[in-house]
Design a protein around this motif. Structure first.
Motif, PDB file in Angstrom:
ATOM      1  N   LEU A 399       0.824  -1.209   0.000  1.00 55.66           N
ATOM      2  CA  LEU A 399       0.000   0.000   0.000  1.00 55.66           C
ATOM      3  C   LEU A 399       0.859   1.261   0.000  1.00 55.66           C
ATOM      4  O   LEU A 399       0.529   2.252  -0.643  1.00 55.66           O
ATOM      5  N   ALA A 402       2.297   1.594  -3.440  1.00 57.87           N
ATOM      6  CA  ALA A 402       1.251   2.048  -4.364  1.00 57.87           C
ATOM      7  C   ALA A 402       1.002   3.551  -4.204  1.00 57.87           C
ATOM      8  O   ALA A 402       0.791   4.265  -5.179  1.00 57.87           O
ATOM      9  N   ALA A 437       4.952  -5.712  -7.800  1.00 56.75           N
ATOM     10  CA  ALA A 437       3.540  -5.471  -8.128  1.00 56.75           C
ATOM     11  C   ALA A 437       3.375  -4.378  -9.166  1.00 56.75           C
ATOM     12  O   ALA A 437       2.295  -4.210  -9.700  1.00 56.75           O
ATOM     13  N   PHE A 438       4.463  -3.644  -9.451  1.00 56.26           N
ATOM     14  CA  PHE A 438       4.291  -2.475 -10.326  1.00 56.26           C
ATOM     15  C   PHE A 438       5.063  -2.599 -11.625  1.00 56.26           C
ATOM     16  O   PHE A 438       5.890  -3.446 -11.773  1.00 56.26           O
TER      17      PHE A 438
ATOM     18  N   ILE B  90      -8.168  -1.043  -3.624  1.00 59.03           N
ATOM     19  CA  ILE B  90      -6.733  -1.001  -3.326  1.00 59.03           C
ATOM     20  C   ILE B  90      -6.057  -0.247  -4.463  1.00 59.03           C
ATOM     21  O   ILE B  90      -5.658  -0.839  -5.458  1.00 59.03           O
ATOM     22  N   PRO B  91      -5.902   1.051  -4.309  1.00 62.06           N
ATOM     23  CA  PRO B  91      -5.352   1.834  -5.415  1.00 62.06           C
ATOM     24  C   PRO B  91      -3.942   1.382  -5.764  1.00 62.06           C
ATOM     25  O   PRO B  91      -3.135   1.106  -4.880  1.00 62.06           O
ATOM     26  N   GLY B  92      -3.690   1.275  -7.044  1.00 59.13           N
ATOM     27  CA  GLY B  92      -2.321   1.021  -7.494  1.00 59.13           C
ATOM     28  C   GLY B  92      -1.926  -0.442  -7.583  1.00 59.13           C
ATOM     29  O   GLY B  92      -0.985  -0.779  -8.274  1.00 59.13           O
ATOM     30  N   VAL B  93      -2.610  -1.327  -6.876  1.00 61.96           N
ATOM     31  CA  VAL B  93      -2.204  -2.733  -6.887  1.00 61.96           C
ATOM     32  C   VAL B  93      -3.135  -3.499  -7.842  1.00 61.96           C
ATOM     33  O   VAL B  93      -4.336  -3.545  -7.625  1.00 61.96           O
TER      34      VAL B  93
END
Ligand SMILES: Nc1ncnc2c1ncn2[C@@H]1O[C@H](COP(=O)(O)OP(=O)(O)O)[C@@H](O)[C@H]1O
Ligand SMILES: [Mg+2]
Lengths: 438, 253
Positions: A399, A402, A437-438, B90-93
């Motif tokens: 999180l 992110a 994850a990115f 869940i922003p971004g994931v």
């Protein structure tokens, strides 16, 4: 070294500095230096009694004598980009042997500002100090009075530089505290384009970096800029960035503050002609007792301009962040579209943020929004991730990553983006997993 | 598989569950119905391991062990799955990445090797088809910008990929139109294999036309006031919950 510089060698009794000069620089520059020196003498080192410095205390700095950094060398391999036009400055002095400017397209000048000034380069002389309000920025006055060198970039009409221009500033600490005052002047003629990396690093020791970077964008010019401050933890970094933009020009700037014990970045952006756009985003990532302070003023001086500011902060330990954002819309700057947002994520109980977005709107037909948030990781989201089998520490790292990714993904130069990702990975317990994850 | 024994749960000092007894055997589907605020989501959250709920009395046994000893992630790895009433964004994931880390955490717990990217991708595609989840939603951040129905379907999709032993569906039907309801129910029914157990929390008996329960329990003011077979749901549909007030609870299920 391509220039010789004489300057006041010491930074006597705190920050009471002298006046530098570059051999061959014009009377006009010298006059500017004198004015700046007087201005700094009049204001002195700011104290928390001044509104703009309320949360950033320089008492310890003011009590510490700093010598102006002398010539030094450094191993720059940790910070080199594989393919760039590179200018390196060590303690504010141009390091010819470490630089690699390479082949430049037609109409592009990239080099030492001192060289340009001693050659009385008209563009450099003309641009220098134009966007700098000395009274509001005592450290910029200090820089103006004392700078030895910095980068000078000039792009002729229509010139396009494909490779990133890497301006690397290395602070090399000595026996006692030293300071440097890099001065950068970047001017783009109509429709010129370039990507500029302004990169501050250090090899350790107690240092003070006081850079001033001035952008001038002529109509239709398009500049992408990333400012990465990853200096050593004994460094104080007090910077000013100014930009003045012509019609339909575009400045996309991302400021990343990761290093230094104390960093203060002032950004004065002026949108001076219709259709100009500035995007000024940033990320600060601080821990332990780090202190970071961002002060942005975006002035809409003409109608139909747009500005976008998204600043995110991740704070751990007992770190502290200050964000002061001001959008000023002049009378007559109708159809202004300005967004400013500051979002902070606290990872510890001891971290603290002072965020203060402000609007001063003197036109009536505008769209301006601003806001700031300070919060912790969303426990609902953490529980959701955990309820699917993901460990708490991984959930937290994911999180947090992110949260930062929105800014990191904007960084226009891949290697700088990766550096930033590495900083994140290092700061997060399960950073490596999160990065995947990115 | 799961046994609740005189379970009392409080949050911030207020008692919400006031003595729940419930036994769920492998392969069974239990429906829990009840008015708003009766404690259904609280029960689901407690089973999933949400920490702000305090168990003041009673116990929970799962697969023969004390469930309350396990943290939320370990419960998930041991096969408990909660489909949220309000799935979280869940922003971004990305949905896929999230699911892959979840699945690999579960596999690792079971001593299995992680699925490689190719195998995972084909698994995900197969399961997405099962609940007719738009493949675009796989790449998007988890639940971000999903419609209400897409969020619910995504929950069932996660369940299908993670293959839990005990799935708790908290009002997965609310907000779904009849077509979506059928799709979700088919997804659930496809996972009924005689071993996997389900707790289906719902407000409406409508869902139970599609997911046919073995037992129906009525939760009211933190207590199970009535348990019965499928026909109890129909009776509730006709008569509401008020009549239950005076009748004694039927013990056992
Ligand atoms: N975290 C919480 N804090 C305070 N009260 C809560 C919390 N969670 C649930 N409650 C209260 O507990 C009662 C039961 O809620 P809930 O379990 O959500 O019911 P249901 O799912 O049956 O509608 C309600 O009165 C609700 O307000
Ligand atoms: Mg509920």
């Amino acid at each position: 070294m391509s220039q010789t510089a004489t300057t006041a060698e010491t930074f006597i009794d705190g920050l009471d500095a002298g006046i530098g000069s570059i051999e061959g620089e014009s009377e006009a520059i010298l006059a500017l230096r004198l004015e700046a020196s007087r201005s700094f003498a009049a204001t002195g080192v700011p104290t928390p009694k001044q509104e703009e410095w309320r949360f950033t205390n320089l008492k310890a700095l003011a009590a510490t004598p700093h010598d102006l950094g002398g010539p030094a060398t450094a191993d720059i391999s940790p910070w080199r980009l594989t393919d760039s036009h590179r200018l390196v400055f060590v303690n504010g002095r141009f390091a010819d042997t470490l630089s690699q400017i390479g082949e430049l397209p037609e109409g592009v000048t990239i080099g030492s500002l001192a060289t340009a000034l001693s050659a009385e380069n008209e563009r450099a002389v003309f641009a220098l100090g134009k966007g700098v309000d000395l009274e509001s920025h005592p450290f910029a006055a200090l820089n103006t009075a004392n700078f030895v060198d910095g980068a000078f970039i000039h792009l002729n009409r229509g010139a396009v530089v494909e490779k990133p221009i890497h301006l690397l500033f290395v602070s090399v600490g000595g026996d006692g505290p030293i300071w440097s005052a890099p001065r950068n002047v970047i001017s783009a003629d109509p429709t010129a384009q370039a990507t500029i990396v302004e990169h501050y690093v250090g090899t350790g020791g107690e240092t003070l970096t006081v850079p001033v970077t001035e952008f001038q964008l002529a109509p239709g010019a398009n500049i992408k800029h990333v400012r990465l401050q990853e200096e050593g933890r004994e460094t104080r970094h007090i910077a000013l960035q100014t930009s003045r933009q012509g019609r339909d020009s575009r400045l996309e700037s991302v400021a990343l503050n990761v290093g230094a014990a104390l960093s203060r970045t002032n950004i004065d952006a002026e949108l001076g002609a219709p259709g100009a756009h500035a995007s000024l985003d940033g990320l600060y990532l601080v821990e332990d007792a780090q202190h970071t302070d961002t002060q942005i003023k975006v002035r809409h001086a003409a109608p139909h301009c747009t500005s976008h500011e998204l600043y995110k902060g991740i704070l751990d330990g007992k770190s502290r962040a200050v964000f002061n954002g001001r959008i000023v819309v002049d009378p007559g700057a109708q159809k202004t579209d300005a967004i400013q947002s500051n979002r902070n994520l606290l990872l510890s109980a001891g971290a603290l943020v002072n965020s203060n977005p402000q609007l001063e709107i003197l036109a009536d037909d505008v769209r301006c929004t601003h806001g700031s948030t300070v919060g912790r990781l969303d426990e609902e989201a953490i529980f959701y991730l955990r309820s699917r089998g993901i460990a708490r520490s991984t959930a937290e790292s994911l999180l947090t990553y992110a949260f930062a990714a929105e800014i990191v993904q904007e960084i226009p130069v891949a290697e700088i983006r990766e550096r930033m990702e590495r900083h994140l990975v290092e700061r997060l317990p399960q950073g490596e997993l999160a990065r995947e994850a990115f | 598989m799961l046994e609740l024994n005189n379970l009392h749960v409080s949050v911030d000092g207020t008692e919400i569950l006031k003595g729940i007894d419930l036994e769920i055997n492998p392969g069974e589907v239990h429906a829990i119905m009840g008015p708003n605020g009766s404690g259904k989501s609280t029960l689901a959250s407690v089973l999933a391991g949400r920490e702000e709920y305090e168990i003041t009395e009673g116990d929970i046994t799962y697969s023969g062990a004390d469930l309350t000893e396990l943290d939320a992630e370990t419960r998930a790895r041991e096969g408990i799955f909660l489909a949220f009433q309000y799935p979280v964004e869940i922003p971004g994931v990305s949905n896929t990445y999230f699911l892959r880390s979840a699945l690999n955490a579960i596999r690792d717990h079971r001593g299995e090797t992680p699925l490689d990217a190719m195998d995972f991708l084909s698994l995900v595609k197969e399961k997405a088809k099962l609940v007719k989840l738009d493949e675009k939603l796989l790449k998007r951040p988890v639940n971000e910008g999903f419609s209400g129905g897409e969020k619910k379907r995504n929950e069932i999709f996660h369940m299908a990929v993670l293959e839990p032993k005990l799935a708790i569906l908290d009002e997965t039907d609310s907000g779904l139109d009849i077509d979506a309801l059928k799709i979700v129910s088919e997804g659930v029914n496809a996972l009924r294999d005689g071993e996997r157990s389900f707790v289906v929390i719902t407000h409406y008996q409508r869902l139970l036309n599609y997911i046919v329960p073995d037992f129906v329990h009525v939760l009211k003011d933190g207590k199970i006031v009535r348990s019965g077979g499928r026909e109890l749901a129909l009776q509730l549909e006709d008569q509401g919950y008020d009549w239950l007030e005076t009748e004694p609870a039927t013990v056992g299920a």
